[in-house]
Write a protein that holds these residues in place. Sequence first.
Motif, PDB file in Angstrom:
ATOM      1  N   SER A 255      61.199  -0.794  59.234  1.00  0.00           N
ATOM      2  CA  SER A 255      59.976  -2.121  58.812  1.00  0.00           C
ATOM      3  C   SER A 255      61.345  -3.615  58.111  1.00  0.00           C
ATOM      4  CB  SER A 255      59.039  -2.145  57.567  1.00  0.00           C
ATOM      5  OG  SER A 255      58.992  -2.439  56.542  1.00  0.00           O
ATOM      6  N   VAL A 256      60.633  -4.701  58.989  1.00  0.00           N
ATOM      7  CA  VAL A 256      61.892  -5.872  58.040  1.00  0.00           C
ATOM      8  C   VAL A 256      60.811  -6.695  57.123  1.00  0.00           C
ATOM      9  CG1 VAL A 256      63.425  -7.326  58.505  1.00  0.00           C
ATOM     10  CG2 VAL A 256      63.333  -5.201  59.815  1.00  0.00           C
ATOM     11  N   GLU A 257      60.692  -7.177  56.256  1.00  0.00           N
ATOM     12  CA  GLU A 257      60.191  -7.783  56.443  1.00  0.00           C
ATOM     13  C   GLU A 257      59.807  -9.448  56.164  1.00  0.00           C
ATOM     14  OE1 GLU A 257      57.831  -7.764  53.448  1.00  0.00           O
ATOM     15  OE2 GLU A 257      58.068  -5.293  53.678  1.00  0.00           O
ATOM     16  N   LEU A 258      58.818  -9.851  56.330  1.00  0.00           N
ATOM     17  CA  LEU A 258      59.559 -11.340  56.911  1.00  0.00           C
ATOM     18  C   LEU A 258      58.787 -12.672  56.437  1.00  0.00           C
ATOM     19  CD1 LEU A 258      57.053 -10.331  60.580  1.00  0.00           C
ATOM     20  CD2 LEU A 258      60.030 -10.404  59.920  1.00  0.00           C
ATOM     21  N   GLY A 259      57.855 -12.171  54.878  1.00  0.00           N
ATOM     22  CA  GLY A 259      58.048 -13.209  54.091  1.00  0.00           C
ATOM     23  C   GLY A 259      56.249 -13.624  54.112  1.00  0.00           C
ATOM     24  N   THR A 260      55.505 -14.435  53.453  1.00  0.00           N
ATOM     25  CA  THR A 260      54.732 -14.916  53.404  1.00  0.00           C
ATOM     26  C   THR A 260      53.579 -16.177  54.318  1.00  0.00           C
ATOM     27  OG1 THR A 260      55.228 -15.938  51.591  1.00  0.00           O
ATOM     28  CG2 THR A 260      54.638 -13.831  51.350  1.00  0.00           C
ATOM     29  N   GLU A 261      54.515 -16.669  54.289  1.00  0.00           N
ATOM     30  CA  GLU A 261      54.199 -18.438  55.401  1.00  0.00           C
ATOM     31  C   GLU A 261      54.339 -17.573  56.971  1.00  0.00           C
ATOM     32  OE1 GLU A 261      53.116 -20.884  54.196  1.00  0.00           O
ATOM     33  OE2 GLU A 261      53.305 -20.047  51.802  1.00  0.00           O
ATOM     34  N   TYR A 262      53.563 -17.137  57.316  1.00  0.00           N
ATOM     35  CA  TYR A 262      53.327 -17.353  58.875  1.00  0.00           C
ATOM     36  C   TYR A 262      53.521 -18.015  59.683  1.00  0.00           C
ATOM     37  CZ  TYR A 262      51.702 -14.218  63.594  1.00  0.00           C
ATOM     38  OH  TYR A 262      51.748 -14.465  64.352  1.00  0.00           O
ATOM     39  N   GLY A 263      54.409 -18.176  60.943  1.00  0.00           N
ATOM     40  CA  GLY A 263      55.009 -19.180  62.138  1.00  0.00           C
ATOM     41  C   GLY A 263      55.560 -19.996  61.306  1.00  0.00           C
ATOM     42  N   SER A 264      55.926 -20.149  59.636  1.00  0.00           N
ATOM     43  CA  SER A 264      57.330 -20.420  58.974  1.00  0.00           C
ATOM     44  C   SER A 264      58.950 -20.995  59.855  1.00  0.00           C
ATOM     45  CB  SER A 264      57.514 -20.656  57.835  1.00  0.00           C
ATOM     46  OG  SER A 264      57.452 -19.566  57.611  1.00  0.00           O
ATOM     47  N   ASP A 265      59.365 -21.310  59.796  1.00  0.00           N
ATOM     48  CA  ASP A 265      61.031 -21.389  59.254  1.00  0.00           C
ATOM     49  C   ASP A 265      61.565 -19.917  59.306  1.00  0.00           C
ATOM     50  OD1 ASP A 265      60.435 -23.684  61.805  1.00  0.00           O
ATOM     51  OD2 ASP A 265      61.923 -25.008  60.003  1.00  0.00           O
ATOM     52  N   ASP A 266      61.578 -19.835  58.803  1.00  0.00           N
ATOM     53  CA  ASP A 266      61.633 -18.262  57.854  1.00  0.00           C
ATOM     54  C   ASP A 266      61.365 -17.638  58.270  1.00  0.00           C
ATOM     55  OD1 ASP A 266      63.784 -17.300  55.396  1.00  0.00           O
ATOM     56  OD2 ASP A 266      61.684 -16.324  55.078  1.00  0.00           O
ATOM     57  N   PHE A 267      60.027 -17.829  58.590  1.00  0.00           N
ATOM     58  CA  PHE A 267      59.789 -16.351  59.538  1.00  0.00           C
ATOM     59  C   PHE A 267      59.956 -16.220  60.160  1.00  0.00           C
ATOM     60  CE2 PHE A 267      56.464 -14.443  61.917  1.00  0.00           C
ATOM     61  CZ  PHE A 267      55.930 -13.191  61.541  1.00  0.00           C
ATOM     62  N   VAL A 268      60.271 -17.184  62.035  1.00  0.00           N
ATOM     63  CA  VAL A 268      60.268 -17.119  62.716  1.00  0.00           C
ATOM     64  C   VAL A 268      61.719 -16.533  62.956  1.00  0.00           C
ATOM     65  CG1 VAL A 268      60.959 -18.404  64.533  1.00  0.00           C
ATOM     66  CG2 VAL A 268      59.023 -18.979  63.535  1.00  0.00           C
ATOM     67  N   GLU A 269      62.956 -16.833  61.690  1.00  0.00           N
ATOM     68  CA  GLU A 269      64.327 -16.189  61.989  1.00  0.00           C
ATOM     69  C   GLU A 269      63.724 -14.770  61.580  1.00  0.00           C
ATOM     70  OE1 GLU A 269      68.057 -17.859  59.014  1.00  0.00           O
ATOM     71  OE2 GLU A 269      66.811 -18.848  58.986  1.00  0.00           O
ATOM     72  N   ARG A 270      63.621 -14.860  60.905  1.00  0.00           N
ATOM     73  CA  ARG A 270      63.276 -13.266  60.475  1.00  0.00           C
ATOM     74  C   ARG A 270      62.981 -12.158  61.267  1.00  0.00           C
ATOM     75  NH1 ARG A 270      61.738 -12.061  53.771  1.00  0.00           N
ATOM     76  NH2 ARG A 270      62.848 -14.122  53.247  1.00  0.00           N
ATOM     77  N   TYR A 271      62.086 -13.020  61.857  1.00  0.00           N
ATOM     78  CA  TYR A 271      61.234 -12.034  63.168  1.00  0.00           C
ATOM     79  C   TYR A 271      62.570 -11.880  63.962  1.00  0.00           C
ATOM     80  CZ  TYR A 271      58.264 -11.339  66.780  1.00  0.00           C
ATOM     81  OH  TYR A 271      57.465 -10.248  68.221  1.00  0.00           O
ATOM     82  N   GLU A 272      62.826 -13.025  64.692  1.00  0.00           N
ATOM     83  CA  GLU A 272      64.127 -13.082  65.813  1.00  0.00           C
ATOM     84  C   GLU A 272      65.079 -12.071  65.213  1.00  0.00           C
ATOM     85  OE1 GLU A 272      65.036 -16.878  66.964  1.00  0.00           O
ATOM     86  OE2 GLU A 272      63.014 -17.341  67.890  1.00  0.00           O
ATOM     87  N   ALA A 273      65.696 -11.923  63.797  1.00  0.00           N
ATOM     88  CA  ALA A 273      66.528 -11.116  63.518  1.00  0.00           C
ATOM     89  C   ALA A 273      66.247  -9.527  63.252  1.00  0.00           C
ATOM     90  CB  ALA A 273      67.199 -11.951  62.438  1.00  0.00           C
ATOM     91  N   ALA A 274      65.144  -9.028  63.029  1.00  0.00           N
ATOM     92  CA  ALA A 274      63.952  -7.872  62.342  1.00  0.00           C
ATOM     93  C   ALA A 274      64.370  -7.404  64.637  1.00  0.00           C
ATOM     94  CB  ALA A 274      62.657  -8.197  61.826  1.00  0.00           C
ATOM     95  N   VAL A 275      63.693  -8.117  65.138  1.00  0.00           N
ATOM     96  CA  VAL A 275      63.405  -7.700  65.971  1.00  0.00           C
ATOM     97  C   VAL A 275      65.366  -7.431  67.192  1.00  0.00           C
ATOM     98  CG1 VAL A 275      62.912  -8.151  69.169  1.00  0.00           C
ATOM     99  CG2 VAL A 275      61.520  -8.764  67.118  1.00  0.00           C
TER     100      VAL A 275
END
Length: 370
Positions: free
Chosen positions: A31-51
């Motif tokens: 499991s990797v945390e993605l933050g609270t702002e769905y679709g934000s730049d930070d969210f996308v960056e974390r999501y891509e790194a997690a995948v």
Amino acid sequence: MKPLRKKFPGATPYFDRHGKRRWRYRKGGRSVELGTEYGSDDFVERYEAAVKSIRRPVGIDRTIPGSVNDLVVSFYKSPVWKALSDSTKRTYRGHIEPFRMKHGDKPVNQLERRHVMKILAEKADTPAAANNLRKRLMQLLDHAIALDWISTNPARLVKPYKLDGSGFHTWDEGEIARFFQVYEPGTMAHTAVTLMLYTGAARVDAVKLGPWNLKQSADGPRFEYRRQKTLKSNGVLISIPLHPDLAEVLSASADDRPFLATAYRKARSAEGLGNKMRQWCDKAGLDACSAHGLRKACARRLAEAGASAHEIMSVTGHKTLAEVQRYTDAAMREGLADSAFEKLISRPNREQTVVNLQSRFAKNNSKVLK
């Protein structure tokens, strides 16, 4: 919600202990945390790194010797890591992997105190998360010292952030009564809260408890289990008497599945129980309450009943006195305050007021002034 999940497959929402919605990417037990702002730049960056990190097995790519990537790979192979429970590993990875994805190619021997301060400052809005990352960095860099990569641990030179409050909210008696007003005996919500309240079990342990944990002794039925958190080191054995209230609730439970099994008769996950507890508490209007708060409520009740810190440890399975000492100290302070005021109220010379004392003091001092 369905269109959103198609855009970021594997990203699922959940509510933290403050009732705030957060997102995380979960796959293959990680499991990797993605933050609270769905679709934000930070969210996308974390999501891509997690995948990317979860799709690629640890250490499969060539790493730069002496880099953060190299250190993390080595740490994941160390005895310290292997001694951790699976649930603890998942939690630690959630702190380590985002740091690794951002700083993986950087040399460990050039990491200084100012760098650690800057990394933690990025999480200043969530001080608990910053402190958790600091703990993981201390572990990683202690491992780097053991490898003779560095001589000092810069993370240990950085002070943790101050936290408001004392962690998870401890249920009070009014909140417990409110919950049982909403959820009657026979419901899964009632069973779950009763089970955790009278055993002090953590979520990861509560979901595994079943009829097989009930033992007969000369003094009557007992609950016995080993804590999952310490299972790799043989686990802390918990053996406590079966409370009559809990015995009554469990008497209607099936004998071929865990007490908190799903509708499909399968063992419930700790995360699933946490999510259910959030829903149950919200419906009862108990926004501050959580599953972990029941564990603290059990310790609070024991402390208020006069149990010592060591006695509470034998129930909750804590390995140090530091945590349970807070419960006993709080209970003792309240009791001492009541006792102090009883003595003040029952004082025989109540006619001797503060004003009387001040006038006598002034009279005696007048002689000195002359």
